[in-house]
Design a protein around this motif. Structure first.
Motif, PDB file in Angstrom:
ATOM      1  N   GLY A  77       0.823  -1.211   0.000  1.00  0.00           N
ATOM      2  CA  GLY A  77       0.000   0.000   0.000  1.00  0.00           C
ATOM      3  C   GLY A  77       0.855   1.259   0.000  1.00  0.00           C
ATOM      4  O   GLY A  77       0.557   2.222  -0.706  1.00  0.00           O
ATOM      5  N   TRP A  78       1.926   1.244   0.798  1.00  0.00           N
ATOM      6  CA  TRP A  78       2.815   2.414   0.856  1.00  0.00           C
ATOM      7  C   TRP A  78       3.504   2.650  -0.482  1.00  0.00           C
ATOM      8  O   TRP A  78       3.614   3.778  -0.957  1.00  0.00           O
ATOM      9  N   ARG A  79       3.986   1.551  -1.114  1.00  0.00           N
ATOM     10  CA  ARG A  79       4.632   1.691  -2.422  1.00  0.00           C
ATOM     11  C   ARG A  79       3.650   2.219  -3.456  1.00  0.00           C
ATOM     12  O   ARG A  79       4.006   3.053  -4.300  1.00  0.00           O
ATOM     13  N   ALA A  80       2.401   1.780  -3.403  1.00  0.00           N
ATOM     14  CA  ALA A  80       1.388   2.279  -4.345  1.00  0.00           C
ATOM     15  C   ALA A  80       1.147   3.773  -4.115  1.00  0.00           C
ATOM     16  O   ALA A  80       0.997   4.542  -5.079  1.00  0.00           O
ATOM     17  N   TYR A  81       1.122   4.188  -2.866  1.00  0.00           N
ATOM     18  CA  TYR A  81       0.945   5.616  -2.560  1.00  0.00           C
ATOM     19  C   TYR A  81       2.105   6.440  -3.110  1.00  0.00           C
ATOM     20  O   TYR A  81       1.911   7.494  -3.721  1.00  0.00           O
ATOM     21  N   ARG A 108       4.119   5.672  -5.572  1.00  0.00           N
ATOM     22  CA  ARG A 108       4.037   5.702  -7.038  1.00  0.00           C
ATOM     23  C   ARG A 108       3.011   6.731  -7.493  1.00  0.00           C
ATOM     24  O   ARG A 108       3.245   7.483  -8.447  1.00  0.00           O
ATOM     25  N   GLY A 109       1.872   6.794  -6.831  1.00  0.00           N
ATOM     26  CA  GLY A 109       0.845   7.772  -7.189  1.00  0.00           C
ATOM     27  C   GLY A 109       1.317   9.191  -6.967  1.00  0.00           C
ATOM     28  O   GLY A 109       1.033  10.098  -7.766  1.00  0.00           O
ATOM     29  N   SER A 135       5.048  14.174 -11.491  1.00  0.00           N
ATOM     30  CA  SER A 135       5.481  14.160 -12.892  1.00  0.00           C
ATOM     31  C   SER A 135       4.438  14.823 -13.789  1.00  0.00           C
ATOM     32  O   SER A 135       4.790  15.523 -14.750  1.00  0.00           O
ATOM     33  N   TRP A 136       3.180  14.606 -13.501  1.00  0.00           N
ATOM     34  CA  TRP A 136       2.121  15.218 -14.298  1.00  0.00           C
ATOM     35  C   TRP A 136       2.176  16.739 -14.162  1.00  0.00           C
ATOM     36  O   TRP A 136       2.016  17.457 -15.147  1.00  0.00           O
ATOM     37  N   LEU A 137       2.397  17.236 -12.932  1.00  0.00           N
ATOM     38  CA  LEU A 137       2.513  18.677 -12.733  1.00  0.00           C
ATOM     39  C   LEU A 137       3.709  19.257 -13.492  1.00  0.00           C
ATOM     40  O   LEU A 137       3.626  20.333 -14.082  1.00  0.00           O
ATOM     41  N   ALA A 143       6.953  20.961  -3.727  1.00  0.00           N
ATOM     42  CA  ALA A 143       6.371  21.799  -2.665  1.00  0.00           C
ATOM     43  C   ALA A 143       4.844  21.670  -2.652  1.00  0.00           C
ATOM     44  O   ALA A 143       4.229  21.590  -1.583  1.00  0.00           O
ATOM     45  N   PHE A 144       4.235  21.623  -3.821  1.00  0.00           N
ATOM     46  CA  PHE A 144       2.782  21.487  -3.904  1.00  0.00           C
ATOM     47  C   PHE A 144       2.321  20.158  -3.300  1.00  0.00           C
ATOM     48  O   PHE A 144       1.325  20.109  -2.568  1.00  0.00           O
ATOM     49  N   VAL A 145       3.053  19.090  -3.593  1.00  0.00           N
ATOM     50  CA  VAL A 145       2.700  17.773  -3.030  1.00  0.00           C
ATOM     51  C   VAL A 145       2.800  17.821  -1.508  1.00  0.00           C
ATOM     52  O   VAL A 145       1.934  17.293  -0.792  1.00  0.00           O
ATOM     53  N   TRP A 146       3.837  18.472  -0.972  1.00  0.00           N
ATOM     54  CA  TRP A 146       3.985  18.581   0.475  1.00  0.00           C
ATOM     55  C   TRP A 146       2.882  19.442   1.092  1.00  0.00           C
ATOM     56  O   TRP A 146       2.386  19.141   2.181  1.00  0.00           O
TER      57      TRP A 146
END
Length: 125
Positions: free
Chosen positions: A20-24, A26-27, A33-35, A47-50
């Protein structure tokens, strides 16, 4: 004798949490990457993800705080309701039906008749 080893429940749970952690992660990388592909600088995407993580943590803590307050209020109300019932029982007058000086009827703990009665009624004695 069985030679196959069995995975313990703790190990199975650990592997599930790890997947589950690895899937998180990766997401999260995919979103970052999309941003970046949309033109945001890599540092800005990080910074946005944080910021999103911290906002989610703040909302979780805020919700948990108010649920804890509601739980404490409920426990306090139940405790007060329980104690007030005991106080009422402790100080309540012990009325009972019995045969006393004024005939059969409802008498208080000090011997006075509480229900209305007619002293001339022949069936009241």
């Amino acid at each position: 004798m069985n030679t196959t080893t069995r995975i313990s429940t703790a190990e199975r749970l650990g592997r599930t949490l790890g997947r589950g952690w690895r899937a998180y992660v990766r997401g999260e990388r995919r979103a970052s990457s999309w941003l970046v592909s949309k033109g945001m600088p890599a540092a800005g995407a990080t910074a946005f993800v944080w910021v999103v993580k911290l906002v989610a943590l703040g909302v979780l803590l805020y919700t948990t705080f108010w649920l804890a307050v509601l739980l404490l209020l409920g426990v306090a109300a139940a405790w007060l309701a329980g104690n007030s019932a005991r106080d009422d029982d402790r100080w309540a007058q012990q009325d009972e039906l019995r045969n006393g000086e004024a005939g059969f009827g409802l008498y208080s703990s000090n011997g006075q008749r509480l229900d209305p009665h007619d002293p001339n009624d022949p069936f009241d004695d």
